[in-house]
Design a protein around this motif. Structure first.
Motif, PDB file in Angstrom:
ATOM      1  N   SER A 108       0.810  -1.214   0.000  1.00 51.37           N
ATOM      2  CA  SER A 108       0.000   0.000   0.000  1.00 51.37           C
ATOM      3  C   SER A 108       0.847   1.269   0.000  1.00 51.37           C
ATOM      4  O   SER A 108       0.356   2.346  -0.318  1.00 51.37           O
ATOM      5  N   GLU A 109       2.133   1.140   0.346  1.00 53.78           N
ATOM      6  CA  GLU A 109       3.029   2.295   0.391  1.00 53.78           C
ATOM      7  C   GLU A 109       3.776   2.519  -0.924  1.00 53.78           C
ATOM      8  O   GLU A 109       4.432   3.538  -1.088  1.00 53.78           O
ATOM      9  N   LEU A 110       3.663   1.585  -1.852  1.00 49.79           N
ATOM     10  CA  LEU A 110       4.377   1.693  -3.115  1.00 49.79           C
ATOM     11  C   LEU A 110       3.616   2.564  -4.108  1.00 49.79           C
ATOM     12  O   LEU A 110       2.380   2.526  -4.163  1.00 49.79           O
ATOM     13  N   SER A 111       4.362   3.313  -4.905  1.00 48.03           N
ATOM     14  CA  SER A 111       3.728   4.085  -5.971  1.00 48.03           C
ATOM     15  C   SER A 111       3.310   3.128  -7.087  1.00 48.03           C
ATOM     16  O   SER A 111       3.737   1.967  -7.122  1.00 48.03           O
ATOM     17  N   GLU A 112       2.502   3.619  -8.004  1.00 49.91           N
ATOM     18  CA  GLU A 112       2.068   2.793  -9.126  1.00 49.91           C
ATOM     19  C   GLU A 112       3.265   2.284  -9.925  1.00 49.91           C
ATOM     20  O   GLU A 112       3.328   1.114 -10.297  1.00 49.91           O
ATOM     21  N   GLN A 113       4.241   3.154 -10.190  1.00 52.94           N
ATOM     22  CA  GLN A 113       5.427   2.759 -10.954  1.00 52.94           C
ATOM     23  C   GLN A 113       6.244   1.706 -10.198  1.00 52.94           C
ATOM     24  O   GLN A 113       6.752   0.765 -10.789  1.00 52.94           O
ATOM     25  N   GLU A 114       6.354   1.855  -8.883  1.00 54.26           N
ATOM     26  CA  GLU A 114       7.083   0.868  -8.075  1.00 54.26           C
ATOM     27  C   GLU A 114       6.379  -0.487  -8.110  1.00 54.26           C
ATOM     28  O   GLU A 114       7.035  -1.530  -8.178  1.00 54.26           O
ATOM     29  N   LEU A 115       5.048  -0.480  -8.086  1.00 51.53           N
ATOM     30  CA  LEU A 115       4.284  -1.731  -8.191  1.00 51.53           C
ATOM     31  C   LEU A 115       4.519  -2.414  -9.532  1.00 51.53           C
ATOM     32  O   LEU A 115       4.697  -3.634  -9.601  1.00 51.53           O
ATOM     33  N   ILE A 116       4.520  -1.624 -10.603  1.00 52.07           N
ATOM     34  CA  ILE A 116       4.767  -2.178 -11.938  1.00 52.07           C
ATOM     35  C   ILE A 116       6.156  -2.789 -12.001  1.00 52.07           C
ATOM     36  O   ILE A 116       6.343  -3.899 -12.513  1.00 52.07           O
ATOM     37  N   GLU A 117       7.150  -2.096 -11.460  1.00 50.78           N
ATOM     38  CA  GLU A 117       8.523  -2.618 -11.462  1.00 50.78           C
ATOM     39  C   GLU A 117       8.620  -3.910 -10.650  1.00 50.78           C
ATOM     40  O   GLU A 117       9.312  -4.839 -11.046  1.00 50.78           O
ATOM     41  N   GLU A 118       7.932  -3.972  -9.522  1.00 53.68           N
ATOM     42  CA  GLU A 118       7.934  -5.195  -8.711  1.00 53.68           C
ATOM     43  C   GLU A 118       7.296  -6.348  -9.479  1.00 53.68           C
ATOM     44  O   GLU A 118       7.797  -7.476  -9.466  1.00 53.68           O
ATOM     45  N   ALA A 119       6.186  -6.074 -10.163  1.00 56.81           N
ATOM     46  CA  ALA A 119       5.524  -7.112 -10.961  1.00 56.81           C
ATOM     47  C   ALA A 119       6.454  -7.612 -12.058  1.00 56.81           C
ATOM     48  O   ALA A 119       6.546  -8.820 -12.306  1.00 56.81           O
ATOM     49  N   LYS A 120       7.155  -6.697 -12.721  1.00 54.23           N
ATOM     50  CA  LYS A 120       8.111  -7.088 -13.758  1.00 54.23           C
ATOM     51  C   LYS A 120       9.193  -7.985 -13.169  1.00 54.23           C
ATOM     52  O   LYS A 120       9.541  -9.014 -13.748  1.00 54.23           O
TER      53      LYS A 120
END
Length: 152
Positions: free
Chosen positions: A5-17
């Protein structure tokens, strides 16, 4: 370590990648369906702003050994050297490979240059008993497959 919940949208995308890369490269998953390959390549090359030519090196069971972005170009072209692909394939002890590149314009129509380099790579790898299973062009939609269109 941040909570989701603390991650930005871009950080979430990078984690998914990162998760998908690890699954594809480190778990010995077989790339046995065109959809799996398309999804992976779309993730790996779809957001590049310039042309990037990449290779998925595979063993004889079509399991991923390595994914490597090998050549970087401009917005509409990239110099590709079959000799360098051959060197990398031998280094990885590959039995097969899948080649791919993106078209930053989004248009996945193969150019004459795309067709010519594919032929050159297939011929060069054939001398080394390394199969080229497909060549994908990544653009706006689902990646274009040379094999599925009878060009390989």
């Amino acid at each position: 370590m941040k909570l989701l919940s603390e991650l930005s949208e871009q950080e979430l995308i990078e984690e998914a990648k990162n998760i998908l890369y690890k699954r594809m490269l480190n778990e010995g998953k077989e790339l046995d369906s065109p959809k799996a390959v398309r999804d992976y390549l779309h993730l790996a090359l779809g957001e590049e702003e310039r042309e990037v030519f990449a290779v998925i090196f595979l063993n004889n069971r079509h399991q991923v050994i390595e994914f490597e972005k090998m050549f970087f170009g401009t917005i509409d072209s990239s110099a590709v050297y079959p000799r360098e692909i051959a060197k990398a394939a031998l280094k990885h002890n590959s039995a097969a490979l899948i080649i791919a590149h993106n078209h930053p314009s989004g248009d996945m129509t193969p150019s004459n240059a795309d067709k010519q380099i594919t032929t050159r790579i297939v011929d060069a790898m054939g001398l080394l008993d390394i199969r080229v299973l497909d060549h994908f062009i990544v653009g706006n939609d689902s990646p274009y497959s040379f094999a599925e269109h009878g060009l390989l």
